[in-house]
Scaffold this motif. Structure first.
Motif, PDB file in Angstrom:
ATOM      1  N   PRO A  18       0.803  -1.225   0.000  1.00  9.39           N
ATOM      2  CA  PRO A  18       0.000   0.000   0.000  1.00  9.39           C
ATOM      3  C   PRO A  18       0.835   1.273   0.000  1.00  9.39           C
ATOM      4  CG  PRO A  18      -0.234  -1.212   2.083  1.00  9.39           C
ATOM      5  CD  PRO A  18       0.452  -2.114   1.122  1.00  9.39           C
ATOM      6  N   GLU A  19       1.972   1.257   0.709  1.00  4.24           N
ATOM      7  CA  GLU A  19       2.808   2.465   0.773  1.00  4.24           C
ATOM      8  C   GLU A  19       3.496   2.776  -0.561  1.00  4.24           C
ATOM      9  OE1 GLU A  19       5.231  -0.993   2.548  1.00  4.24           O
ATOM     10  OE2 GLU A  19       3.150  -0.250   2.546  1.00  4.24           O
ATOM     11  N   HIS A  20       3.491   1.813  -1.482  1.00  3.13           N
ATOM     12  CA  HIS A  20       4.109   2.035  -2.799  1.00  3.13           C
ATOM     13  C   HIS A  20       3.069   2.254  -3.904  1.00  3.13           C
ATOM     14  CE1 HIS A  20       7.607  -0.541  -1.073  1.00  3.13           C
ATOM     15  NE2 HIS A  20       7.754   0.737  -0.769  1.00  3.13           N
ATOM     16  N   ALA A  21       1.799   2.216  -3.549  1.00  6.29           N
ATOM     17  CA  ALA A  21       0.747   2.273  -4.576  1.00  6.29           C
ATOM     18  C   ALA A  21       0.763   3.591  -5.326  1.00  6.29           C
ATOM     19  CB  ALA A  21      -0.614   2.039  -3.921  1.00  6.29           C
ATOM     20  N   LEU A  22       0.923   4.701  -4.610  1.00  2.00           N
ATOM     21  CA  LEU A  22       0.873   6.013  -5.258  1.00  2.00           C
ATOM     22  C   LEU A  22       2.012   6.178  -6.263  1.00  2.00           C
ATOM     23  CD1 LEU A  22      -0.785   8.603  -5.252  1.00  2.00           C
ATOM     24  CD2 LEU A  22       0.727   9.519  -3.487  1.00  2.00           C
ATOM     25  N   THR A  23       3.176   5.668  -5.919  1.00  2.00           N
ATOM     26  CA  THR A  23       4.314   5.727  -6.846  1.00  2.00           C
ATOM     27  C   THR A  23       4.104   4.793  -8.033  1.00  2.00           C
ATOM     28  OG1 THR A  23       5.787   6.188  -4.982  1.00  2.00           O
ATOM     29  CG2 THR A  23       6.809   5.446  -7.030  1.00  2.00           C
ATOM     30  N   ALA A  24       3.501   3.647  -7.794  1.00  2.00           N
ATOM     31  CA  ALA A  24       3.323   2.646  -8.853  1.00  2.00           C
ATOM     32  C   ALA A  24       2.472   3.169 -10.000  1.00  2.00           C
ATOM     33  CB  ALA A  24       2.699   1.380  -8.268  1.00  2.00           C
ATOM     34  N   VAL A  25       1.465   4.015  -9.698  1.00  2.00           N
ATOM     35  CA  VAL A  25       0.572   4.470 -10.771  1.00  2.00           C
ATOM     36  C   VAL A  25       1.204   5.560 -11.626  1.00  2.00           C
ATOM     37  CG1 VAL A  25      -1.507   3.793  -9.528  1.00  2.00           C
ATOM     38  CG2 VAL A  25      -0.640   6.129  -9.270  1.00  2.00           C
ATOM     39  N   ARG A  38     -10.155  -2.445 -11.315  1.00  2.00           N
ATOM     40  CA  ARG A  38      -9.674  -3.522 -10.439  1.00  2.00           C
ATOM     41  C   ARG A  38      -9.018  -2.966  -9.176  1.00  2.00           C
ATOM     42  NH1 ARG A  38     -10.044  -6.102 -15.377  1.00  2.00           N
ATOM     43  NH2 ARG A  38      -8.315  -5.045 -16.403  1.00  2.00           N
ATOM     44  N   LEU A  39      -8.348  -1.814  -9.299  1.00  2.00           N
ATOM     45  CA  LEU A  39      -7.747  -1.188  -8.122  1.00  2.00           C
ATOM     46  C   LEU A  39      -8.834  -0.676  -7.166  1.00  2.00           C
ATOM     47  CD1 LEU A  39      -5.245  -0.278  -6.577  1.00  2.00           C
ATOM     48  CD2 LEU A  39      -5.191   1.793  -8.003  1.00  2.00           C
ATOM     49  N   LEU A  40      -9.893  -0.114  -7.715  1.00  2.00           N
ATOM     50  CA  LEU A  40     -11.003   0.357  -6.871  1.00  2.00           C
ATOM     51  C   LEU A  40     -11.694  -0.814  -6.170  1.00  2.00           C
ATOM     52  CD1 LEU A  40     -12.457   3.085  -9.257  1.00  2.00           C
ATOM     53  CD2 LEU A  40     -11.381   3.483  -7.027  1.00  2.00           C
ATOM     54  N   ASP A  41     -11.864  -1.907  -6.884  1.00  2.00           N
ATOM     55  CA  ASP A  41     -12.426  -3.107  -6.247  1.00  2.00           C
ATOM     56  C   ASP A  41     -11.545  -3.561  -5.084  1.00  2.00           C
ATOM     57  OD1 ASP A  41     -14.723  -3.407  -7.674  1.00  2.00           O
ATOM     58  OD2 ASP A  41     -13.986  -4.987  -8.996  1.00  2.00           O
ATOM     59  N   CYS A  43      -9.578  -1.775  -3.246  1.00  2.00           N
ATOM     60  CA  CYS A  43      -9.741  -0.857  -2.109  1.00  2.00           C
ATOM     61  C   CYS A  43     -10.877  -1.328  -1.209  1.00  2.00           C
ATOM     62  CB  CYS A  43     -10.059   0.558  -2.602  1.00  2.00           C
ATOM     63  SG  CYS A  43      -8.736   1.373  -3.497  1.00  2.00           S
ATOM     64  N   ASP A  44     -11.997  -1.709  -1.825  1.00  2.00           N
ATOM     65  CA  ASP A  44     -13.148  -2.159  -1.044  1.00  2.00           C
ATOM     66  C   ASP A  44     -12.899  -3.519  -0.407  1.00  2.00           C
ATOM     67  OD1 ASP A  44     -14.809   0.057  -1.369  1.00  2.00           O
ATOM     68  OD2 ASP A  44     -15.575  -0.648  -3.279  1.00  2.00           O
ATOM     69  N   ILE A  45     -12.148  -4.370  -1.090  1.00  2.00           N
ATOM     70  CA  ILE A  45     -11.866  -5.704  -0.543  1.00  2.00           C
ATOM     71  C   ILE A  45     -11.067  -5.603   0.753  1.00  2.00           C
ATOM     72  CG2 ILE A  45     -10.497  -7.798  -0.929  1.00  2.00           C
ATOM     73  CD1 ILE A  45     -11.360  -7.620  -3.904  1.00  2.00           C
ATOM     74  N   VAL A  46     -10.060  -4.725   0.791  1.00  2.00           N
ATOM     75  CA  VAL A  46      -9.187  -4.661   1.965  1.00  2.00           C
ATOM     76  C   VAL A  46      -9.717  -3.719   3.043  1.00  2.00           C
ATOM     77  CG1 VAL A  46      -7.161  -5.190   0.565  1.00  2.00           C
ATOM     78  CG2 VAL A  46      -7.701  -2.807   1.062  1.00  2.00           C
ATOM     79  N   ARG A  47     -10.741  -2.926   2.726  1.00  3.71           N
ATOM     80  CA  ARG A  47     -11.163  -1.870   3.673  1.00  3.71           C
ATOM     81  C   ARG A  47     -11.650  -2.430   5.002  1.00  3.71           C
ATOM     82  NH1 ARG A  47     -16.035   1.062   3.887  1.00  3.71           N
ATOM     83  NH2 ARG A  47     -16.638   0.232   1.857  1.00  3.71           N
ATOM     84  N   ALA A  48     -12.399  -3.530   4.991  1.00  4.87           N
ATOM     85  CA  ALA A  48     -12.950  -4.061   6.242  1.00  4.87           C
ATOM     86  C   ALA A  48     -11.851  -4.541   7.187  1.00  4.87           C
ATOM     87  CB  ALA A  48     -13.921  -5.202   5.940  1.00  4.87           C
ATOM     88  N   ASP A  49     -10.758  -5.071   6.635  1.00  8.46           N
ATOM     89  CA  ASP A  49      -9.687  -5.623   7.464  1.00  8.46           C
ATOM     90  C   ASP A  49      -8.546  -4.643   7.723  1.00  8.46           C
ATOM     91  OD1 ASP A  49     -10.876  -8.148   7.761  1.00  8.46           O
ATOM     92  OD2 ASP A  49     -10.148  -8.750   5.790  1.00  8.46           O
ATOM     93  N   TYR A  57      -4.404   2.760  -1.075  1.00  9.09           N
ATOM     94  CA  TYR A  57      -4.768   2.275  -2.412  1.00  9.09           C
ATOM     95  C   TYR A  57      -5.756   3.230  -3.084  1.00  9.09           C
ATOM     96  CZ  TYR A  57      -2.648  -2.297  -1.338  1.00  9.09           C
ATOM     97  OH  TYR A  57      -1.775  -3.304  -1.025  1.00  9.09           O
ATOM     98  N   ALA A  58      -6.694   3.764  -2.306  1.00 14.49           N
ATOM     99  CA  ALA A  58      -7.698   4.674  -2.874  1.00 14.49           C
ATOM    100  C   ALA A  58      -7.060   5.993  -3.309  1.00 14.49           C
ATOM    101  CB  ALA A  58      -8.810   4.919  -1.862  1.00 14.49           C
TER     102      ALA A  58
END
Length: 373
Positions: A18-25, A38-41, A43-49, A57-58
Motif C-alpha cells: 500500500p505504501e508504494h501504490a501512489l508511486t506505482a501508478v 480492479r484497483l477500486l475493487d 480498495c473495497d476488498i481490503v477496507r474491512a480488514d 490504495y484509494a
C-alpha cells in the motif's frame, strides 16, 4: 487476451504494498480504465480488514483516474471527458469511504463533496455512479453524523438505482449486495427485524465468482450472525429469515466450509430464538465440532459458538463443562480475546449468568459490526 490482462492486473495489485501504490501508478502502462476498476475493487476488498491500507490504495486510484488519457477508448482509456468525470468521481467516493473507515472524518467529507460535485457536472450521470456515491455517503451520515433517517433514505435511493441500471450490470449487482449489507447493518443497529431480509438479499446478490463478491458475501454473513444475536424481533420475522437462510444455504453446497458453517450457525441461532431448542442444539453442536476439531474457525468463532451452546445447556452442566473445557484448551487470552476467554472461563465456574454472557456477545458483536459498515 482480456482475461489474461485482468488476471495480470489482479496479481500485480495484490502484490503491491500500500505504501508504494501512489508511486506505482506513475507507470503509464497502468493508465487504463480496466486497471482502475480492479484497483477500486481492491480498495473495497481490503477496507474491512485494513482501512489504512485501503486509504493508500484509494489515494493511488484517484491519482490514476486523473491520468488516464481521454479519447483513447481503443487503448482502454476514456472515450470522452464525461467518462473521465464518471471514474474520477467514483474514485473519490471510494477514497471518501476509506478515509472515513480509517478515522479521517474531515477528509472523508471533503471527498464526498468532490464526488457529488462531479455528479453535478454530468448532464446525465449513470445510475450506478449516483448509487455508489449515495451508498458510501450513507455510512458517513449514519455512523459519523448520527442522521439515520437521511442515511436510510439514501440507501433506498441507491438500491432503486442499482436495480434499474442496465449498462454496468456487474457494478449494479455488486452495488445491490453492498447496499443491502449496509442497510442491514444500520437496521440491525436500530434493532429492526428488517435487517434479516436485507442480509438474505445481500447473500443472494453477492457474486461469489469474484473476489469483490466473496468479500461482500463474507461481510454479510458475519453481520447476519450479529443480527441473530443482538436483535429482538417478532417470531414471524425470524421465521421468514430462517426460510431465507435455508434457501441460501442450499445454493452454496460447493462454497468454502467456513461460509457454510457460519450460515448453519446463523440458522441454529434463529432456531434457538424460535424456541426450537433441540434442533438448535443439533446444528450448533455440528458447528462447534467443526470449529474445535478441524480448526475451521478463528478463536473468536470458537469463543462465540461456545457461549451460544452454553446458553442452551444451562440445565446440562456436565455437557456444558465439557465443551467449555475444550474451548479453553484452544483459546489464548491475548489482548484481543481476553474478555471472551474470561467469559468462557466464568461459564466453567458457573458464576456467569446467561444474561451476562449475552451482554459480552452484544458488546463484541457491536464492535465488529460498526467496524464493518
Amino acid at each position: 487476451m482480456g482475461r489474461e490482462t485482468a488476471a495480470a492486473d489482479s496479481t500485480r495489485i495484490s502484490k503491491l504494498a500500500p505504501e508504494h501504490a501512489l508511486t506505482a501508478v506513475n507507470d503509464d502502462g497502468l493508465w487504463r480504465v480496466g486497471f482502475l476498476r480492479r484497483l477500486l475493487d481492491y480498495c473495497d476488498i481490503v477496507r474491512a480488514d485494513d482501512p489504512a491500507a485501503s486509504f493508500l490504495y484509494a489515494e493511488a486510484a484517484c491519482a490514476l483516474a486523473s491520468r488516464i488519457p481521454v479519447g483513447r477508448s481503443d487503448y482502454d482509456g476514456y472515450g470522452d471527458a464525461s467518462e473521465a468525470i464518471v471514474w474520477l468521481s467514483y474514485a473519490r467516493a471510494v477514497l471518501a469511504a476509506s478515509a472515513r473507515s480509517s478515522g479521517r472524518r474531515e477528509l472523508a467529507e471533503d471527498h464526498y463533496l468532490l464526488a457529488d460535485r462531479g455528479l453535478q457536472r454530468l448532464a446525465s450521470p449513470p445510475r450506478w455512479l449516483r448509487a455508489q456515491v449515495a451508498l458510501r455517503y450513507a455510512s458517513f451520515l449514519f455512523l459519523d453524523e448520527n442522521r439515520p433517517d437521511d442515511a436510510l433514505a439514501l440507501l433506498d435511493e441507491a438500491l432503486e438505482s442499482f436495480a434499474a441500471e442496465e449498462s454496468e450490470v456487474g457494478i449494479a449487482r455488486q452495488g445491490l449486495a453492498d447496499a443491502s449489507t449496509v442497510r442491514a447493518v444500520f437496521r440491525a443497529l436500530q434493532g429492526s427485524a428488517d435487517a434479516f431480509l436485507d442480509f438474505a438479499r445481500a447473500l443472494d446478490f453477492a457474486d461469489r465468482r469474484t473476489a469483490r463478491g466473496r468479500t461482500t458475501y463474507d461481510l454479510a454473513l458475519f453481520n447476519l450472525l450479529v443480527a441473530t444475536s443482538v436483535i429482538e424481533t417478532p417470531l414471524l420475522e425470524q421465521g421468514k429469515a430462517l426460510a431465507l437462510i435455508r434457501r441460501v444455504r442450499r445454493s452454496m453446497s460447493h462454497s468454502p466450509r467456513l461460509r457454510r458453517l457460519r450460515l448453519l450457525w446463523a440458522e441454529g441461532r434463529l432456531l434457538a430464538n424460535l424456541g426450537l431448542r433441540d434442533d438448535a442444539l443439533d446444528l450448533l453442536r455440528r458447528v462447534y465440532e467443526h470449529m474445535t476439531t478441524k480448526h475451521a474457525g478463528s478463536h473468536f468463532d470458537i469463543a462465540m459458538i461456545t457461549l451460544d451452546l452454553g446458553r442452551l445447556l444451562t440445565d446440562e452442566p456436565a455437557a456444558r463443562d465439557r465443551l467449555v473445557e475444550r474451548a479453553l484448551d484452544i483459546l489464548h487470552a491475548d489482548d484481543a480475546e481476553a474478555a471472551l476467554a474470561a467469559a468462557v472461563a466464568a461459564m466453567a465456574r458457573r458464576d456467569m449468568t446467561s444474561e451476562c454472557i449475552a451482554d459480552v456477545q452484544k458488546r463484541f458483536f457491536a464492535d465488529r459490526q460498526a467496524q464493518a459498515a
